[in-house]
Design a protein around this motif. Structure first.
Motif, mmCIF file in Angstrom:
data_model
loop_
_atom_site.group_PDB
_atom_site.id
_atom_site.type_symbol
_atom_site.label_atom_id
_atom_site.label_comp_id
_atom_site.label_asym_id
_atom_site.label_seq_id
_atom_site.Cartn_x
_atom_site.Cartn_y
_atom_site.Cartn_z
ATOM 1 N N LEU A 1 0.832 -1.199 0.000
ATOM 2 C CA LEU A 1 0.000 0.000 0.000
ATOM 3 C C LEU A 1 0.869 1.253 0.000
ATOM 4 O O LEU A 1 0.586 2.214 -0.716
ATOM 5 C CB LEU A 1 -0.937 -0.009 1.204
ATOM 6 N N PHE A 2 1.929 1.240 0.778
ATOM 7 C CA PHE A 2 2.852 2.379 0.827
ATOM 8 C C PHE A 2 3.509 2.611 -0.537
ATOM 9 O O PHE A 2 3.615 3.740 -1.002
ATOM 10 C CB PHE A 2 3.923 2.162 1.907
ATOM 11 N N GLN A 3 3.930 1.529 -1.198
ATOM 12 C CA GLN A 3 4.540 1.655 -2.528
ATOM 13 C C GLN A 3 3.548 2.219 -3.534
ATOM 14 O O GLN A 3 3.909 3.048 -4.370
ATOM 15 C CB GLN A 3 5.082 0.309 -2.999
ATOM 16 N N LYS A 4 2.297 1.781 -3.437
ATOM 17 C CA LYS A 4 1.276 2.343 -4.326
ATOM 18 C C LYS A 4 1.095 3.833 -4.075
ATOM 19 O O LYS A 4 0.928 4.612 -5.013
ATOM 20 C CB LYS A 4 -0.067 1.636 -4.125
ATOM 21 N N PHE A 5 1.114 4.222 -2.807
ATOM 22 C CA PHE A 5 0.941 5.638 -2.490
ATOM 23 C C PHE A 5 2.101 6.469 -3.040
ATOM 24 O O PHE A 5 1.893 7.579 -3.537
ATOM 25 C CB PHE A 5 0.790 5.865 -0.981
ATOM 26 N N ILE A 6 3.307 5.944 -2.964
ATOM 27 C CA ILE A 6 4.470 6.645 -3.520
ATOM 28 C C ILE A 6 4.311 6.788 -5.034
ATOM 29 O O ILE A 6 4.538 7.861 -5.602
ATOM 30 C CB ILE A 6 5.791 5.916 -3.164
ATOM 31 N N LYS A 7 3.919 5.714 -5.706
ATOM 32 C CA LYS A 7 3.685 5.772 -7.158
ATOM 33 C C LYS A 7 2.571 6.764 -7.475
ATOM 34 O O LYS A 7 2.663 7.552 -8.426
ATOM 35 C CB LYS A 7 3.327 4.390 -7.705
ATOM 36 N N TYR A 8 1.498 6.719 -6.691
ATOM 37 C CA TYR A 8 0.364 7.624 -6.881
ATOM 38 C C TYR A 8 0.825 9.078 -6.732
ATOM 39 O O TYR A 8 0.424 9.947 -7.506
ATOM 40 C CB TYR A 8 -0.719 7.289 -5.854
ATOM 41 N N SER A 9 1.685 9.328 -5.755
ATOM 42 C CA SER A 9 2.221 10.678 -5.531
ATOM 43 C C SER A 9 3.091 11.129 -6.698
ATOM 44 O O SER A 9 3.027 12.290 -7.124
ATOM 45 C CB SER A 9 3.033 10.717 -4.232
ATOM 46 N N LEU B 1 -9.834 6.598 -1.980
ATOM 47 C CA LEU B 1 -11.008 6.319 -2.822
ATOM 48 C C LEU B 1 -10.628 5.542 -4.082
ATOM 49 O O LEU B 1 -11.319 4.594 -4.467
ATOM 50 C CB LEU B 1 -11.726 7.621 -3.189
ATOM 51 N N ASN B 2 -9.536 5.949 -4.721
ATOM 52 C CA ASN B 2 -9.114 5.242 -5.936
ATOM 53 C C ASN B 2 -8.626 3.834 -5.632
ATOM 54 O O ASN B 2 -8.930 2.893 -6.365
ATOM 55 C CB ASN B 2 -8.033 6.028 -6.678
ATOM 56 N N ASN B 3 -7.899 3.670 -4.561
ATOM 57 C CA ASN B 3 -7.356 2.362 -4.220
ATOM 58 C C ASN B 3 -8.457 1.369 -3.840
ATOM 59 O O ASN B 3 -8.434 0.219 -4.278
ATOM 60 C CB ASN B 3 -6.341 2.479 -3.087
ATOM 61 N N TYR B 4 -9.400 1.822 -3.030
ATOM 62 C CA TYR B 4 -10.404 0.900 -2.506
ATOM 63 C C TYR B 4 -11.717 0.882 -3.285
ATOM 64 O O TYR B 4 -12.540 -0.008 -3.071
ATOM 65 C CB TYR B 4 -10.685 1.196 -1.033
ATOM 66 N N TRP B 5 -11.925 1.857 -4.159
ATOM 67 C CA TRP B 5 -13.178 1.866 -4.921
ATOM 68 C C TRP B 5 -12.922 1.809 -6.431
ATOM 69 O O TRP B 5 -13.369 0.890 -7.092
ATOM 70 C CB TRP B 5 -13.999 3.114 -4.565
ATOM 71 N N THR B 6 -12.181 2.773 -6.965
ATOM 72 C CA THR B 6 -11.956 2.832 -8.403
ATOM 73 C C THR B 6 -11.273 1.568 -8.916
ATOM 74 O O THR B 6 -11.722 0.957 -9.882
ATOM 75 C CB THR B 6 -11.106 4.059 -8.783
ATOM 76 N N PHE B 7 -10.194 1.196 -8.265
ATOM 77 C CA PHE B 7 -9.408 0.047 -8.717
ATOM 78 C C PHE B 7 -9.583 -1.179 -7.830
ATOM 79 O O PHE B 7 -8.951 -2.200 -8.061
ATOM 80 C CB PHE B 7 -7.926 0.440 -8.830
ATOM 81 N N GLN B 8 -10.413 -1.085 -6.800
ATOM 82 C CA GLN B 8 -10.770 -2.197 -5.900
ATOM 83 C C GLN B 8 -9.604 -3.099 -5.546
ATOM 84 O O GLN B 8 -9.606 -4.291 -5.821
ATOM 85 C CB GLN B 8 -11.919 -2.999 -6.492
ATOM 86 N N SER B 9 -8.607 -2.518 -4.907
ATOM 87 C CA SER B 9 -7.424 -3.259 -4.491
ATOM 88 C C SER B 9 -7.755 -4.230 -3.370
ATOM 89 O O SER B 9 -8.710 -4.042 -2.619
ATOM 90 C CB SER B 9 -6.353 -2.273 -4.012
ATOM 91 N N GLN B 10 -6.942 -5.250 -3.232
ATOM 92 C CA GLN B 10 -7.118 -6.247 -2.178
ATOM 93 C C GLN B 10 -6.393 -5.865 -0.895
ATOM 94 O O GLN B 10 -6.453 -6.604 0.070
ATOM 95 C CB GLN B 10 -6.607 -7.618 -2.674
ATOM 96 N N TYR B 11 -5.676 -4.758 -0.856
ATOM 97 C CA TYR B 11 -4.909 -4.377 0.345
ATOM 98 C C TYR B 11 -5.841 -3.904 1.417
ATOM 99 O O TYR B 11 -6.771 -3.246 1.279
ATOM 100 C CB TYR B 11 -3.892 -3.271 0.012
#
Length: 130
Positions: free
Chosen positions: A7-15, A120-130
């Motif tokens: 999740l942290f790596q995704k947030f860094i990429k998202y940033s 919102l994007n992680n848990y709804w738009t792209f429905q991640s499993q994290y």
């Protein structure tokens, strides 16, 4: 650890994508106003749309490793609209109601909006499993 490594790596990429998108936004406004002589508010609205489309495609592949679907695009635009609205409300509250300098409002929005949009994007738009 409160955040998982993935999740942290995704947030860094998202940033990172957010930084690129912000540059695209400002460049688009500049070109639309200075080169094509558009009115700045209109140019800002068009630049926001351009930035959101670019951000969607970068986030689909780079951040979330997903595929493009109409549903994801629609959800991404909804999340972007929520972020845009939240930005306006925070700025209005901080600048007009609390009577702080607009820079304080910008600092708050820079801290709050990306986190809200990522969640919102992680848990709804792209429905991640994290």
């Amino acid at each position: 650890m409160l955040l998982g490594k993935g999740l942290f790596q995704k947030f860094i990429k998202y940033s990172f994508v957010g930084c690129i998108s912000t540059c695209i936004y400002f460049l688009s406004v500049f070109v639309l106003v200075e080169r094509f002589h558009n009115e700045p508010v209109f140019a800002s609205a068009i630049a926001f749309i351009i930035m959101t489309i670019v951000s969607f495609f970068l986030n689909v592949r780079y951040t979330f490793g997903s595929n493009v679907t109409y549903q994801k695009l629609l959800r991404f635009f909804i999340v972007s609209t929520i972020g845009f609205t939240l930005n306006f409300l925070l700025m209005f509250f901080i600048v007009r109601i609390l009577d702080y300098h607009y820079f304080v409002g910008e600092l708050v929005t820079i801290l709050v909006i990306p986190i809200v949009n990522f969640i919102l994007n992680n848990y709804w738009t792209f429905q991640s499993q994290y």
